[in-house]
Structures are given as C-alpha cells and as structure tokens.
Design an enzyme around this catalytic site. Structure first.
Site, PDB file in Angstrom:
ATOM      1  N   ASP A 170     -35.112  28.243  37.174  1.00 33.06           N
ATOM      2  CA  ASP A 170     -34.828  27.874  38.567  1.00 33.06           C
ATOM      3  C   ASP A 170     -35.939  26.970  39.087  1.00 33.06           C
ATOM      4  OD1 ASP A 170     -33.506  27.936  41.078  1.00 33.06           O
ATOM      5  OD2 ASP A 170     -34.906  29.455  41.778  1.00 33.06           O
ATOM      6  N   ILE A 171     -35.758  25.697  38.816  1.00 32.13           N
ATOM      7  CA  ILE A 171     -36.755  24.713  39.251  1.00 32.13           C
ATOM      8  C   ILE A 171     -36.045  23.830  40.250  1.00 32.13           C
ATOM      9  CG2 ILE A 171     -38.034  22.676  38.487  1.00 32.13           C
ATOM     10  CD1 ILE A 171     -38.464  24.200  35.820  1.00 32.13           C
ATOM     11  N   GLU A 172     -36.470  23.882  41.481  1.00 29.48           N
ATOM     12  CA  GLU A 172     -35.746  23.106  42.485  1.00 29.48           C
ATOM     13  C   GLU A 172     -36.618  21.997  43.042  1.00 29.48           C
ATOM     14  OE1 GLU A 172     -33.498  25.566  45.156  1.00 29.48           O
ATOM     15  OE2 GLU A 172     -33.271  27.152  43.681  1.00 29.48           O
ATOM     16  N   GLN A 173     -37.576  21.548  42.218  1.00 27.49           N
ATOM     17  CA  GLN A 173     -38.533  20.556  42.699  1.00 27.49           C
ATOM     18  C   GLN A 173     -37.975  19.134  42.619  1.00 27.49           C
ATOM     19  OE1 GLN A 173     -42.229  21.542  40.454  1.00 27.49           O
ATOM     20  NE2 GLN A 173     -41.282  23.544  40.280  1.00 27.49           N
ATOM     21  N   MET A 220     -25.572  25.912  42.290  1.00 28.89           N
ATOM     22  CA  MET A 220     -25.874  26.562  43.566  1.00 28.89           C
ATOM     23  C   MET A 220     -25.042  25.915  44.674  1.00 28.89           C
ATOM     24  SD  MET A 220     -30.000  27.048  43.118  1.00 28.89           S
ATOM     25  CE  MET A 220     -30.322  25.360  42.616  1.00 28.89           C
TER      26      MET A 220
END
Ligand SMILES: *[C@@H]1O[C@H](CO)[C@@H](O)[C@H](O)[C@H]1NC(C)=O
Ligand SMILES: *[C@@H]1O[C@H](CO)[C@@H](O)[C@H](O)[C@H]1NC(C)=O
Ligand SMILES: *[C@@H]1O[C@H](CO)[C@@H](O)[C@H](O)[C@H]1NC(C)=O
Ligand SMILES: *[C@@H]1O[C@H](CO)[C@@H](O)[C@H](O)[C@H]1NC(C)=O
Length: 381
Positions: free
Chosen positions: A140-143, A206
């Site tokens: 979960d990398i939302e950068q 998402m």
C-alpha cells in the site's frame, strides 16, 4: 517454505536417546508439529500452515485492529489484510476458515530506487510474514510518482521482486498492490499499472476517496459515485489489465462536509482545500464510519436521500453550532450496484476499507444493518 533454522535442531536434540525405535516413532508423531515450527500459537499446528487454495471469488478485508474480527462474516472472507497490530488469534481463526492473512507493506519511494535497499526490505517483510505464519503481503504505497522517473521503474521492480520472494519462500502466498480508483494519475500517482498488475497476484482498486481532487465546482459529492467508479475499471481494462486481476474496493465509510452554504436543492458548497494540484478536495470533509452514519441519520434534517446521478445516498444535518453538514456514504443500495458490475465484468472480487467500520454490537437494528452490508458482497447466483 523454509523454516527458521534454529528451531528444528533444538527440538530434535530433546528426543529420547536410549531406544532408537522409540525415538523414530516419537519423531514420526512429532513430524506435523515440527513442520509447523515450534512456536505455532494455534490450537492445531496445521493452522500455522499457509493457505494453498485459490478462490474463484476474492473477498478482501482490511482490518485495522481490535477484536471486531470475531463478528465478521467468515463464510465469505478469503483474505484479511492486517493493518492494525498483529493478532495471532486472528491468524489462527482465519486459517481455520481457509482465509489468508497478509501483512501491510509500505516503504518510502525514494529509498526503493536502491536495489540493495529493496532486497533488504523484502527480506525483512518475508521474515516477519514467516515468523507470524502469514500468507503474503498487501503493498500500500500511495505516494506521488512522476511518470517514467527512477521511482516509477523502482516501484514496478519492488512489486516484482516481492512477488518472486514470497512465492518462492511461502508456498501459496499472495502479493497484492493497492491502486487508486483510476489509472489516470490520480493524486499524482503515475505508476506502471500494467507492469505492476503483471508482477503481482492482483490489484486492489481503491474505489473511494474519488473526490480527492475536485477540478470543477467545490461542492460536496459522493465518496464513490457509480459512473466515476465504473470509468476507473473501464480504463484499467482498456490498458490491457485482465479483469481477473482486479478486486474492487468499496468504502464502508463516508464523508461529512461542513457546508459554507446549503441550497434548497441540497447543493452543499465546501471550503477550498487544495490537494496535489487540484483546487479543492474531500480533505474539506472528514471520514466517518458507517456505524456512526447509521446512528446519526434518523436525527438528520433530510433523512436519507438518494442522488440519481451519482447513485449514492446522502443526508443533511445541523450541528450544535448551527452549521449545516452534508454526509455522503455507501449503503447496501449503492454497493449492490457495484457488486453487480463486478459480476457482469468478471472482476476477481470485492473488498472494503475497512471491516471495522460496521456496528458489531448486539443492538437488533445495528445487527441487521451490519448483516445487510456483508450480504451485498456476495455474488448473486
Ligand atoms: C512497465 O513494466 C513492464 C514490466 O517491467 C515493462 O515491460 C514496461 O516497459 C513498463 N512500461 C512502461 C511504460 O515503462
Ligand atoms: C445559499 O443558499 C440559499 C438558501 O438555499 C440560497 O438562497 C442562496 O442562493 C445560496 N447562496 C449561494 C452563494 O449559493
Ligand atoms: C431509523 O428510522 C428507520 C425508519 O423509520 C428505522 O427503520 C430505523 O430502525 C431507525 N434507525 C435507528 C438506529 O433507530
Ligand atoms: C453514467 O454513464 C452512463 C453510460 O455511460 C450515461 O448514459 C449516463 O448519462 C451517466 N450518468 C451520469 C450522471 O453521468
């Protein structure tokens, strides 16, 4: 699957020495125990073994901690992503129900450009997964990532290397990656979506926070409007991603916006809070779990309303200071439309952020509302 090397010899050394046949019998009897490692916290050692079964339909659940998991609908769950504190009791229980339990993976994008750093990060996560008898990892990398930057390629490499290591070291394990509701650079996340989808077991899309960047009028809108949600899947599939690599994430929470002005036709003007280049965003509101929404709705001034364009429910209420609020959320009605889309387009499954959001108390009304939320996830026969 390889086991921590120190454990086996220690237990073997304890086997009686005198009678070699007895020792052998004892060893045979102990074999399943040994195979599961010596510190398996479950009542049955085999519950520490990783899940092998690949379900036709995924129900992917995010859990943020506590013991509410005891009330989940385990007849449906196939994977639990543990985003709270690790709970071995949850792991044992999930395994007894044939469900995978996976780690959360988050890392600084800047750091993973270095291949050595990636290798050690993966080794550390793999070790954690093994010692906790887990079945994989949800990355979960939302950068922010700039298109075709070193970070762009490093992220794809990270997913590929993580999948290779996990699949090699934990038989049957699952590696997944969380993506925004659309592949079109949402929140300045330019990722190699096809590369990442190829490199892991599936993407968790998402499909929420879809107002994170509002480019038009600054008015309150649905967390996950139907058309906008569906457009995202159309775009992922158009890129060449197999629908069977997509799990639809739905929100079990909504947004509460304070209205600067609430018009008679229920248009709620919101404060301008910019986000990653957009003039306004859902950051003007705050997230509320479904259980809170359900408690508030009957005391609202509008009651539950249905917006036909966005195909989502909302209501208006007045706070103690006299300000009007508009709350947008998802309920069984809006979620069942999305669940039908999943079935019609052959997506791999459904999941939610997050399972803790429902009311698991004994209250009869709450119980029914919670049951309905779980029930609509189920594919219709
Ligand atoms: C995405 O990743 C795949 C696999 O690594 C690679 O073949 C492809 O060239 C990448 N696409 C872009 C646009 O960089
Ligand atoms: C604010 O809401 C009121 C009441 O519905 C409406 O008459 C007025 O035009 C609205 N003002 C603005 C600036 O939208
Ligand atoms: C709210 O009102 C509806 C409709 O009258 C009713 O069915 C529901 O049980 C009420 N909910 C609560 C939490 O009281
Ligand atoms: C939603 O999409 C459908 C099909 O593309 C279209 O006919 C309809 O007008 C759209 N509705 C809204 C509110 O955008």
């Amino acid at each position: 699957m390889s086991w921590p090397q120190l454990r086996r010899p220690r237990l073997l050394a304890r086997a009686p020495r005198g009678d070699s046949r007895l020792a052998l019998l004892l060893l045979l009897a102990l074999a399943p125990l040994l195979a599961a490692g010596t510190h398996c916290p479950c009542s049955e050692p085999e519950l520490c073994s990783p899940i092998q079964h690949r379900p036709d339909f995924e129900v992917f659940v995010f859990d943020i901690g506590g013991k509410t998991w005891k009330s989940y609908d385990w007849s449906q769950i196939t994977t639990v992503a543990v985003f709270g504190k690790y709970d071995s009791e949850l792991m044992c229980y999930a395994h007894s129900k044939g469900a995978r339990v996976v780690l959360k993976g988050d890392v600084s994008i800047k750091d993973i450009i270095d291949p050595t750093f990636r290798t050690s990060w993966i080794a550390q996560k793999l070790d954690l997964a093994k010692t906790q008898y887990m079945d994989g990892i949800n990355i979960d990398i939302e950068q922010e990532v700039t298109c075709l930057s070193p970070e762009y390629d490093a992220l794809t490499a990270l997913v590929k290397e993580t999948t290779n290591s996990f699949h090699r070291e934990i038989e049957g394990s699952q590696v997944t990656f969380d993506v925004a509701w659309s592949p079109k650079n949402i929140d300045r996340r330019c990722y190699n979506y096809t590369g990442i989808a190829d490199a892991c077991d599936f993407l968790f899309v998402m499909s929420y926070d879809e107002q994170s960047q509002i480019w038009s009028e600054c008015i309150a809108a649905a967390n996950a409007p139907y058309n906008q949600t569906v457009t995202g899947y159309r775009d992922y599939i158009k890129m060449g991603i197999n629908p069977k690599k997509l799990v639809m994430g739905i929100p079990w929470y909504g947004y509460d916006y304070t209205c600067l002005n609430l018009s008679e036709d229920h248009v709620c003007t919101i404060a301008k809070v910019p986000f990653r280049g957009a003039p306004c965003s859902d950051a003007a509101g705050h997230q509320v779990p479904y259980k809170t929404i359900m408690k508030q709705i009957n005391s609202s001034i509008s009651g539950s309303q249905w917006n036909k364009e966005q195909m989502a429910p909302y209501y208006n209420y007045k706070d103690h200071a006299g300000y009007f609020h508009q709350v947008w959320y998802d309920n069984p009605q809006s979620i069942s439309l999305k669940a039908a889309y999943i079935q019609n387009y052959g997506l791999l499954g459904i999941g939610m952020w997050n399972a803790n959001c429902l009311d698991y108390s004994k209250d009869a009304i709450a119980k029914q509302q919670t049951e309905e939320m779980w029930k609509v996830l189920k594919p219709k026969l």
